[in-house]
Design a protein around this motif. Structure first.
Motif, mmCIF file in Angstrom:
data_model
loop_
_atom_site.group_PDB
_atom_site.id
_atom_site.type_symbol
_atom_site.label_atom_id
_atom_site.label_comp_id
_atom_site.label_asym_id
_atom_site.label_seq_id
_atom_site.Cartn_x
_atom_site.Cartn_y
_atom_site.Cartn_z
ATOM 1 N N PHE A 144 -13.935 3.693 6.157
ATOM 2 C CA PHE A 144 -13.955 3.543 4.705
ATOM 3 C C PHE A 144 -12.528 3.479 4.153
ATOM 4 O O PHE A 144 -12.198 2.618 3.333
ATOM 5 N N LEU A 145 -11.663 4.375 4.611
ATOM 6 C CA LEU A 145 -10.287 4.413 4.111
ATOM 7 C C LEU A 145 -9.518 3.166 4.529
ATOM 8 O O LEU A 145 -8.711 2.629 3.762
ATOM 9 N N ILE A 146 -9.779 2.663 5.728
ATOM 10 C CA ILE A 146 -9.108 1.446 6.198
ATOM 11 C C ILE A 146 -9.559 0.244 5.378
ATOM 12 O O ILE A 146 -8.747 -0.633 5.044
ATOM 13 N N ASP A 147 -10.846 0.179 5.037
ATOM 14 C CA ASP A 147 -11.333 -0.914 4.184
ATOM 15 C C ASP A 147 -10.659 -0.865 2.809
ATOM 16 O O ASP A 147 -10.294 -1.908 2.254
ATOM 17 N N CYS A 148 -10.502 0.333 2.263
ATOM 18 C CA CYS A 148 -9.769 0.483 0.999
ATOM 19 C C CYS A 148 -8.348 -0.048 1.151
ATOM 20 O O CYS A 148 -7.833 -0.765 0.279
ATOM 21 N N PHE A 149 -7.713 0.298 2.254
ATOM 22 C CA PHE A 149 -6.341 -0.106 2.548
ATOM 23 C C PHE A 149 -6.243 -1.627 2.638
ATOM 24 O O PHE A 149 -5.342 -2.234 2.052
ATOM 25 N N MET A 150 -7.158 -2.242 3.365
ATOM 26 C CA MET A 150 -7.110 -3.688 3.586
ATOM 27 C C MET A 150 -7.426 -4.492 2.314
ATOM 28 O O MET A 150 -6.908 -5.571 2.101
ATOM 29 N N ASN A 151 -8.318 -3.943 1.476
ATOM 30 C CA ASN A 151 -8.794 -4.675 0.300
ATOM 31 C C ASN A 151 -8.108 -4.272 -0.996
ATOM 32 O O ASN A 151 -8.415 -4.809 -2.054
ATOM 33 N N ASN A 166 0.814 -1.217 0.000
ATOM 34 C CA ASN A 166 0.000 0.000 0.000
ATOM 35 C C ASN A 166 0.845 1.263 0.000
ATOM 36 O O ASN A 166 0.316 2.370 0.162
ATOM 37 N N GLU A 167 2.176 1.092 -0.136
ATOM 38 C CA GLU A 167 3.098 2.232 -0.193
ATOM 39 C C GLU A 167 2.988 3.107 1.058
ATOM 40 O O GLU A 167 3.032 4.335 0.993
ATOM 41 N N PHE A 168 2.836 2.435 2.189
ATOM 42 C CA PHE A 168 2.795 3.142 3.463
ATOM 43 C C PHE A 168 4.188 3.666 3.776
ATOM 44 O O PHE A 168 5.191 3.051 3.420
ATOM 45 N N ASN A 175 -5.517 -8.471 12.619
ATOM 46 C CA ASN A 175 -6.087 -7.510 11.671
ATOM 47 C C ASN A 175 -6.860 -6.412 12.380
ATOM 48 O O ASN A 175 -6.726 -5.224 12.063
ATOM 49 N N ASP A 176 -7.679 -6.812 13.365
ATOM 50 C CA ASP A 176 -8.482 -5.833 14.109
ATOM 51 C C ASP A 176 -7.588 -4.868 14.879
ATOM 52 O O ASP A 176 -7.899 -3.676 14.991
#
Length: 386
Positions: free
Chosen positions: A374-381, A132-134, A162-163
């Motif tokens: 929402f942003l975390i879901d984008c990150f995870m998926n 994710n280029e973190f 994950n949580d």
């Protein structure tokens, strides 16, 4: 097929004999450890297969360790049931998997300043941060603290891991919650940013949201300062005509005050500005000239940024646009990328809260009011789901 057996003190020696006598056409069927019936010593037997018409004695001296295996059903006869079979291909694959696992779990930042080994249970999350280029320094800090602080009982449960990381991300993402205005309140938002990031489309989405989607009958007005880009005024005019909203076109800084006065009854006023390269300081300063004319008014400056650029570019844009005293961030083009770590780490580093996120071109639907989930879901998926 002819099955031939070769003996040697080591698997390598037995295989070498097979290659010397049969050449490269031989197919290795198995390798196993056996007891030599003559010397009673432990030997290694390599069994190879050859085509029926292949002459093993052609130009070669027969090996005293070679024997043909005779079977009635085409399968190898197991002469020594206590023999241990060695499958070298399987062992090699296991070694490759182990090496890959080690490579994945070694912290190898570009700066070479850190030394951190990622435990196996954290490898998947670590790879998620990398893909994710973190920001690497932030990844290092998060991983180091988590490795030390996460309870042992949670480390064996992938879902709990994950949580836990989702909780960490939620804490570091700065979010500006949307608070609808009261009846007599007014808010002015100025959208700034480089050319082509979607400022005009974002304003159209926001105008439609506040004018129609919230059910509050807010009065909304739009101002454009963009007289440079071909078609910019026409595009915004088309949106405001459809939504029946007032549009003020301002070409000189001194005219902005009068335009805002004409929109004094509006609860929300959105100001569109001319886009420019982050390196074109003169055009950025021109926006500042407009801003100085209404310095006494509380105007929120929102920097609009594309999600599909790397963090260093985001930082360059922010650095040069920060002369406008940026208040908040809005990200566009989330549907055009699969990496979201750059957005999270950038917002955290700049300490500027995210207000909205644009996930497509559809007006007014493709707009998300900022929330960390929402942003975390984008990150995870690795994708934003509309």
């Amino acid at each position: 097929m002819n099955m031939l057996s070769f003996l040697g003190e080591t698997p390598t020696k037995a295989l070498r004999k097979a290659q010397e006598e049969c050449g490269e056409d031989a197919i290795v069927i198995s390798t196993k450890k056996i007891s030599d019936p003559d010397s009673k010593k432990s030997m290694y037997e390599v069994v190879v297969a050859l085509e029926e018409d292949y002459d093993t004695n052609k130009g070669k001296k027969p090996s005293s360790f070679t024997k043909k295996i005779v079977t009635s059903n085409g399968k190898l006869k197991d002469k020594d049931f206590s023999a241990k079979v060695y499958d070298f291909k399987e062992e090699i694959l296991k070694m490759q998997d182990a090496i890959e696992q080690v490579q994945k779990s070694i912290w190898d930042p570009k700066s070479q300043l850190y030394d951190l080994t990622i435990p196996p249970e954290f490898v998947d999350i670590y790879n998620l941060f990398e893909s994710n280029e973190f920001d690497q320094e932030m990844t290092y800090t998060i991983m180091k603290k988590t490795i030390r602080q996460l309870p042992v009982g949670m480390k064996s449960n992938p879902h709990k891991i994950n949580d836990f990381f989702k909780l960490i991300l939620r804490r570091i993402i700065p979010i500006k919650n949307e608070v609808p205005l009261r009846k007599h309140q007014r808010k002015i938002m100025m959208m700034v940013g480089p050319t082509g990031v979607g400022k005009t489309t974002t304003i159209a989405k926001l105008a439609a949201r506040y004018a129609y989607k919230l059910g509050e009958n807010y009065k909304v007005g739009v101002v454009t300062l963009d007289s440079f880009r071909v078609g910019a005024i026409e595009q915004l005019q088309a949106y405001t005509n459809i939504m029946r909203l007032p549009l003020e076109i301002v070409k000189k800084p001194e005219d902005l005050v009068e335009s805002l006065l004409r929109l004094k009854d509006c609860n929300y006023i959105f100001i569109d500005t001319a886009g420019s390269s982050q390196y074109d300081i003169d055009k950025i300063e021109l926006i500042n000239e407009f801003q100085k004319k209404v310095d006494e008014l509380p105007i929120e400056k929102v920097l609009v940024l594309p999600a599909n650029v790397k963090q260093s570019d985001l930082m360059d844009i922010y650095t040069n646009y920060s002369r406008l005293n940026i208040d908040y961030l809005t990200f566009t083009k989330l549907d055009e990328t699969k990496s979201f770590g750059n957005l999270i780490s950038f917002a955290h580093k700049t300490k500027k809260s995210i207000t909205y996120m644009s996930i497509g071109q559809n007006v007014p639907d493709d707009l998300v009011v900022s929330n960390s989930s929402f942003l975390i879901d984008c990150f995870m998926n690795h994708a934003c789901v509309k």
